[in-house]
Structures are given as C-alpha cells and as structure tokens.
Enzyme design. Structure first.
Site, PDB file in Angstrom:
ATOM      1  N   ASP A 390       0.848  -1.197   0.000  1.00  0.00           N
ATOM      2  CA  ASP A 390       0.000   0.000   0.000  1.00  0.00           C
ATOM      3  C   ASP A 390       0.883   1.245   0.000  1.00  0.00           C
ATOM      4  O   ASP A 390       2.099   1.169   0.174  1.00  0.00           O
ATOM      5  CB  ASP A 390      -0.900  -0.052   1.251  1.00  0.00           C
ATOM      6  CG  ASP A 390      -1.969   1.017   1.230  1.00  0.00           C
ATOM      7  OD1 ASP A 390      -2.336   1.482   0.131  1.00  0.00           O
ATOM      8  OD2 ASP A 390      -2.445   1.395   2.318  1.00  0.00           O
ATOM      9  N   GLU A 393       2.532   5.096  -3.991  1.00  0.00           N
ATOM     10  CA  GLU A 393       2.487   6.050  -5.129  1.00  0.00           C
ATOM     11  C   GLU A 393       3.801   6.805  -5.314  1.00  0.00           C
ATOM     12  O   GLU A 393       4.103   7.152  -6.465  1.00  0.00           O
ATOM     13  CB  GLU A 393       1.336   7.047  -4.930  1.00  0.00           C
ATOM     14  CG  GLU A 393      -0.036   6.426  -5.028  1.00  0.00           C
ATOM     15  CD  GLU A 393      -0.383   5.501  -3.859  1.00  0.00           C
ATOM     16  OE1 GLU A 393       0.068   5.800  -2.743  1.00  0.00           O
ATOM     17  OE2 GLU A 393      -1.055   4.490  -4.080  1.00  0.00           O
ATOM     18  N   ASP A 464      -8.977   3.578  -2.187  1.00  0.00           N
ATOM     19  CA  ASP A 464      -9.968   3.996  -1.191  1.00  0.00           C
ATOM     20  C   ASP A 464     -11.232   4.544  -1.841  1.00  0.00           C
ATOM     21  O   ASP A 464     -11.415   5.756  -1.954  1.00  0.00           O
ATOM     22  CB  ASP A 464      -9.355   5.033  -0.256  1.00  0.00           C
ATOM     23  CG  ASP A 464      -8.199   4.450   0.542  1.00  0.00           C
ATOM     24  OD1 ASP A 464      -8.077   3.208   0.576  1.00  0.00           O
ATOM     25  OD2 ASP A 464      -7.423   5.231   1.113  1.00  0.00           O
TER      26      ASP A 464
HETATM   27  C1  GLC Z   1      -4.783   3.287   2.815  1.00  0.00           C
HETATM   28  C2  GLC Z   1      -5.263   2.071   2.047  1.00  0.00           C
HETATM   29  C3  GLC Z   1      -6.317   1.350   2.835  1.00  0.00           C
HETATM   30  C4  GLC Z   1      -5.753   0.971   4.193  1.00  0.00           C
HETATM   31  C5  GLC Z   1      -5.249   2.202   4.926  1.00  0.00           C
HETATM   32  C6  GLC Z   1      -4.558   1.877   6.244  1.00  0.00           C
HETATM   33  O1  GLC Z   1      -5.781   4.226   2.925  1.00  0.00           O
HETATM   34  O2  GLC Z   1      -5.732   2.419   0.778  1.00  0.00           O
HETATM   35  O3  GLC Z   1      -6.757   0.223   2.140  1.00  0.00           O
HETATM   36  O4  GLC Z   1      -6.734   0.340   4.958  1.00  0.00           O
HETATM   37  O5  GLC Z   1      -4.331   2.897   4.107  1.00  0.00           O
HETATM   38  O6  GLC Z   1      -3.474   1.064   6.055  1.00  0.00           O
END
Ligand code: GLC
Length: 728
Positions: A390, A393, A464
């Site tokens: 995650d 980017e 998200d």
């Molecule tokens: C980001 C991710 C999400 C995750 C969060 C906490 O917003 O896109 O899926 O739950 O981080 O890690």
C-alpha cells in the site's frame, strides 16, 4: 532525409536530427526520438522478423500491413491502400483553458494547469466518431472521449469521480476506436504525462510529457481484443494465481488484535459464510513499522496464523514502503548502512507516512529490491501467505516529494520526477521476487499503485473508494478500464472503504464483487462495521449465497485467468469487446461480460428492484432459471436477493459444488458442467499452486455435451484428473 536500417530499426535523419522507427511485430510499430531511459518496456525482447521495405524516394517504409511515411521527421501511419490510420495533426493546440480567478483559488476551487507545451505533445488526427478507452484506473466512464487526464500516481482519498484527472495508477496506454479500425498507443515515458481525448478539439487528440523521451508504440489490432492482446505482449500478462487467492477475502483497517481476528473467524463460521483470507492492516505492526509485529496486540502471531491455517484460512499482511526513521529499528539501520534510501542534497530524505518521519527505499536498484524481498521472509516464516503493498504512489503526508529527491539505481542516480510513477511497480517486483524465492509458489501480491507492466507481479485493487452508490457504479467502468489496460486481476473494496455502508449497498456490492478476480470486502477504520453479519439475517443469506456462487464459479474464473495469461484478455470485459458492431454497447457502463459468454447486470441504484438490461445478439439464458431472454433492452426483475446474470447458448460453465475452501486444490475431485444447450468448452486444470504447469503438468479437457451425453477429449494430460465429471 537519410534512412539507415539496423535490424528491425530504421533511423531516419535530416542531417541534424533523427527519428527511429522500429518494426516490433507485424502489428506494433515503435516511434522514438532515440532518447533512452532505463525504465522502458523492453521491446528488444520480442524477436521480430517482420519484413519491410524502405522506399527512400517516397520517404516511407512499407510493411505487409502499413505504409509508414516519414515527412520532416514526422511519422504518419497509413494502411496499404493509403488510408490514414495514425496521422499527425500539424497545427498548434489552441488551449481553451481558463485561468481560475484569485477568488476561486481562495475558496479552493480546482485551478486548471497552465497551457500544455505544444512542442512536447504528440497530436493525432481523429474522426468525430472515435472513442477512447484504457488509461488504467482513471475514474469515470470507460469511454474517455471528451476528457483530459494526467498520469501522476496520487493517493486520493476524496471520492473518486469523473472530474479527477489522476488517482493511484499510471498506465500510459489507451485504445482509439475509429469507425473502421482500432489501434492502441502506449506512451513509454515514466514522467508525469498528459492525455487529451478530444477535450480541446474534436479534430485531434494528444498526449505527451514535459520531460523524458517522445517514445510511443502504435499497436494495431483487428478488434479491441487484438489491440489488448498486442499491448500485453509488449508489457506482460499476469501469470496464473494460486487457487486460494480466488476465495472470499475479508479485510478491515481495524482488526486490531488477535482476539479481533479469532472473533471474526468464529462469526464467519457461525453464520456459515465461507472465508478464505483475512487481511491484517497496519495495526498488526509495532508503531506502523514494516516487518515488525506488535508484541502487545499480536503476542502469538505464529499461532494465530497456524490456527487459521488449520481451518484453511490464510493471512495476508499489509506492507508500506515508508520506513520509520528511527535509529535502532533494524530495517532503518540496515537501509542506512547499505544506502538503500532516497536522498536529497546528500542527506537521506524524510517525509511523513503512517509511522511518522519516514524514509523511502529506492526500489529502482536491484540491490535494494533484493534486500526488500528478503525482508519479507520475516513474515513468510510466520506463515503469512501473501503481501499487500500500500501507499506506494509513494504517499507522503507532508506535501509531495520534491522532484529532485534522488533515487539511486545500481550504477546510476535518478530523480523522483522520473521514478515517481514506477515506484509502486518496482516495489511489487521486489515483493514478487521475494515471495517466489521463498517457496517457489505463485506469489500473491496486491498493490494500489502501479505502472504499465506491473501486471506481471501483482494483483490490483482500486484504492480507497467510498460506501456510496456512485462508487458501486464506478466499479464497473473502472474494472473494465483496468482490464483494457492490461490489468486483469483486479477488485474493488466490497462495501466501500470510506464512509458508512448500508445493508442494501453491501448486498448489491457483493453481487458485483463476486465477479472480480479479487473478491475482498475492506473498510476504513472509522467507518461502520461491514462484515456480512453486521446487518440482519437477510443480508447474511444474500451474502452467503453470493459467496457460495463465487466458489462454484471458481473453475470458470480460473479458466478465464488462464486465457488472460495466454492472450492478455481481461476477465471483466465491456460488451463492446465481443460486439464491436453493436453501437448500443459502446457506452455501456452498468453491465459487463465475465469472460466472453457470461453477462452480468448488477443493480447499482438504491431502491431499484429491477434492472434495465441489454442482451446482445445470439441466444442468451438466465443463469438461474435457464429461461431464454429476449435480445435488446428489457426490464428484468431484480429483488434484493437477485443478481441478473445470463449465459450464451452453447456455453458450458465448469463449476464446483460444495467446495467452500480452496486451500487444497489437489483434493478437489469433482467438476460439474453447467450446460446451456448443446455445448462445448475447453477446461484447464493444474495444481493451482506453483509453476509446474509451465513444465507440462496440467490437463486440458475438451467437453462436448449433446442432449444429455457428455464426451470428453483430453487435449493435454499432464496432471491428476478429476475423479468425476458430471453434467449439472
Ligand atoms: C490506505 C489504504 C487502505 C488501508 C489504509 C490503512 O488508505 O488504501 O486500504 O486500509 O491505508 O493502512
């Protein structure tokens, strides 16, 4: 003009400048200004022996498909009858952008960017009827005509809507559908880039970047299918996944401790909803430090994983690239010692992510990738089954990373502006290699950010989204677009991530979500709980029935993934892909094909208890009742417990029955053939675990059903066969 041929590359020079035309395959032509970046897709890997002829007097190159005219170092592509295919628009772009007023800026209105620099843009003529597709995860409808976009990976939490030019992913590939032909353009440039699909003018579209090379591929194909297939030939396809990754996955940012996880499993068991995978979000770590586990909240992590494993449930853990800048934390210390992190002015660069002050591994270095891949062993040793990447980017809470942050490669340094869009890509490569080297199984990596080609390493989710109807609606065109961009193994957060879901939205979302290769319910930590049992018995019943249907359809889905590996075709397809002459399908954003022969029409509006469906030509049958449905538009009953889905006559859907866990593919011994009339299909089977299938360890069955009689022909026999194959 001088033409200089070297292998399949023709350098055309006017004495002071050159342009390079490479005949990559019969259908793929590369046009480049010759500036080399280290992050180009490797066209040299494709062995081409396509014949071509240089017609120097006419300043052109002739292949068996195209006439490529190079006038004044401008490359135009025609067919052999001299009809224009991809021809430059030679006048300047007349920007219609309006500068926002000071007052508008103060209240935070979106300020349009300065006019695009003409010099850097490649402008191509187009007709009034052309359509544009692809470009990855850009929110909005899948026909991109009339919009402009930017490729710059960004962590966007505001609800993703069609007015957004960029979110997490950068896939600089799009398809142009002209009335009589189709082609794709892959712009092989990793810098921030711009795309304008008839937003500025109806006469042309344009694309380009202020930095980096002017390097693009013209990718021809008879139909959309062939264009996607050719594009993925160039940038790669997703290898087959392990079977368990197709099971039902439950996630939430908020499973804070071991007890939460045990309780979750217990409740799924109690309500008899199949559960294949549980995700652990950032809470399992010690202070959000990658490759650590909170001793307080997960004191017996290994036991937790093995207790779940005993029930066939796998654990996937999140990993963020931002490494906490803290002396004494082993990942930070090792990285500092080995110069693994990005720098600015000679110092390690820091920004802020979940752990607070954090540093960024430089994944563009093979050495760093290896190091990162080995770090994963810590989790794999504990039994973790896959890695969720995650914030790659890369995200940064203290403003964007400056363009001149330095990411060191193995023997060269790169600036952030060049590697920003490929940061996630290389993080996924590191992760994939780490998993592969660990046990040789098919790696399961899930990622938010990516670039063209990341499909070789990872599965994708759309980031998200929110628990709003606009986002269940978006889930269809967004997954279609990802598929047309070579990213076939995708899914959305079922139920929605941000905001609070409702019973009805969750029911409708699972009806859609079971068709995504990644079937995962995930929610944000401050939102309403959205496991199926958080609502009433009706919700549980609907949810359970859908998840069971998903398990039944697994062999069909697995077949589609095999098809993707071989052809690059997506799992979730626009109708247009198989009905290109039917204009009704050109802008169809609320239904999709699940493979060629299954049509899914989810309800995506609150309160609707029927759905306006469109059945294309051919004989189609309701999946559940097997009744024939009329072609064209009609209104179909869809009470809350119903997902309208249809199968084309002549199709066999290979299915499982009562297989509600996919942990042991070799123990699955029965296959059911769900036949829609006299029908035929080719069915693929292997151990669904490792790469032995690449050494012929697989079966390929050809089933033919006439009346009630089944004939089976083994097209390939290299794996243990099913014990029983029955007509359903
Ligand atoms: C980001 C991710 C999400 C995750 C969060 C906490 O917003 O896109 O899926 O739950 O981080 O890690």
């Amino acid at each position: 003009m001088k033409f200089n041929v070297k292998d399949n590359c023709i350098e055309v020079s006017n004495g002071s400048k050159s342009i390079f035309v490479t005949i990559v395959t019969e259908d793929i032509i590369n046009i480049s200004d010759g500036i080399k970046s280290d992050f180009k897709q490797d066209k040299d890997k494709i062995k081409s022996n396509v014949k071509f002829e240089v017609l120097e007097k006419e300043n052109s190159i002739k292949t068996n498909k195209f006439l490529i005219k190079v006038d004044n170092l401008v490359v135009d592509i025609y067919d052999l009858k001299n009809n224009p295919l991809c021809v430059n628009y030679q006048k300047d772009i007349v920007s219609k952008k309006i500068e926002a007023s000071e007052a508008a800026k103060i209240v935070g209105h979106v300020v349009d960017e300065a006019a695009i620099n003409n010099e850097n843009m490649i402008k191509i003529k187009t007709s009034k009827d052309s359509l544009f597709f692809g470009l990855g995860d850009k929110p909005g409808f899948f026909n991109r005509r009339g919009y402009e976009y930017v490729n710059q990976n960004a962590d966007v939490f505001d609800p993703h809507l069609e007015n957004m030019k960029n979110i997490y992913k950068s896939v600089p590939f799009f398809i142009v559908k002209e009335p009589n032909f189709n082609y794709g353009i892959f712009f092989d440039n990793t810098y921030k880039s711009n795309f304008d699909f008839c937003y500025t003018s109806e006469e042309y579209y344009f694309f380009g970047a202020e930095k980096g090379s002017k390097d693009y591929y013209f990718i021809f194909g008879d139909g959309l299918k062939d264009v996607v297939s050719n594009y993925t030939l160039l940038t790669g396809r997703s290898p087959l996944p392990q079977l368990w990754t197709l099971g039902y996955q439950q996630s939430r940012w908020g499973y804070e401790n071991e007890n939460d996880v045990y309780k979750l499993v217990e409740l799924f068991e109690y309500h008899k909803v199949p559960l294949e995978v549980v995700y652990l979000d950032i809470d399992y770590m010690e202070a959000y430090k990658s490759f650590t586990i909170s001793k307080e909240r997960f004191p017996n992590f290994k036991k937790l994983v093995s207790d779940l494993k005993a029930k066939g449930i796998k654990i996937v853990t999140i990993i963020d690239p931002g490494v906490k800048a803290e002396k004494g934390y082993y990942v930070y210390d090792e990285g500092i010692e080995n110069n693994c992190f990005a720098t600015i002015d000679g110092e390690v660069y820091e920004n802020v992510v979940w752990p607070g002050d954090s540093v960024y591994p430089s994944y563009v270095s093979a050495k760093v990738r290896k190091w990162w891949g080995e770090k994963i062993n810590f989790l794999l040793d504990l039994g973790v089954a896959g890695i969720w990447n995650d914030m790659n980017e890369p995200a940064s809470f203290k403003g964007p990373l400056p363009d001149d942050v330095v990411f060191s490669g193995d023997d060269k340094q790169y600036l952030h502006e060049e590697v920003h869009n490929i940061y996630g890509h290389y993080m996924c490569e590191a992760t994939y290699e780490g998993l592969l080297n660990y046990d040789g199984k098919r790696p399961f990596v899930l990622t938010r950010a990516c670039f063209s080609g990341t499909q070789k390493y990872s599965t994708f989710w759309t980031g998200d989204n929110h628990s709003i109807w606009a986002h269940i609606q978006l889930a269809i065109p967004q997954q279609i677009s990802l598929g047309l961009s070579g990213l076939a193994v995708v899914g959305t957060d079922i139920g929605g991530f941000g905001s609070n879901t409702t019973k009805e939205l969750l029911c409708r979302w699972i009806q859609l979500g079971i068709f995504s290769p990644l079937c995962r319910n995930h929610a944000g930590n401050s939102t309403r709980l959205q496991e199926p049992y958080q609502f009433d018995q009706e919700t549980i019943d609907i949810y359970k029935e859908m998840v069971e249907l998903r398990y039944n359809l697994t062999p069909y889905l697995y077949n589609l993934l095999k098809e993707h590996e071989e052809t690059g075709l997506p799992v979730i397809r626009p109708l247009l892909m198989h009905y290109e002459n039917d204009k009704n399908t050109y802008n169809m954003n609320d239904q999709f094909l699940f493979g060629e022969n299954m049509l899914v029409c989810p309800v995506v509006n609150q309160g609707d208890r029927n759905k306006r469906i469109y059945i294309p030509e051919g004989d189609w049958y309701d999946y559940f009742t097997k009744k024939k449905v009329p072609n064209g538009y009609s209104i179909y009953d869809a009470p809350l417990n119903t997902i309208p889905m249809f199968v084309k006559g002549g199709t066999i859907i290979p299915e499982y029955k009562n297989v509600l866990n996919l942990d042991n593919p070799e123990k699955i011994e029965e296959l059911y053939l769900n036949c829609f009339g006299d029908s035929k299909c080719v069915h693929y089977q292997d151990n669904a675990t490792d790469f032995k299938y690449q050494n012929n360890e697989y079966n390929l069955y050809e089933f033919t059903v006439k009346g009630n009689k089944l004939t089976t022909k083994m097209l390939h026999n290299g794996y243990k066969e099913y014990k029983s194959i029955k007509i359903k």
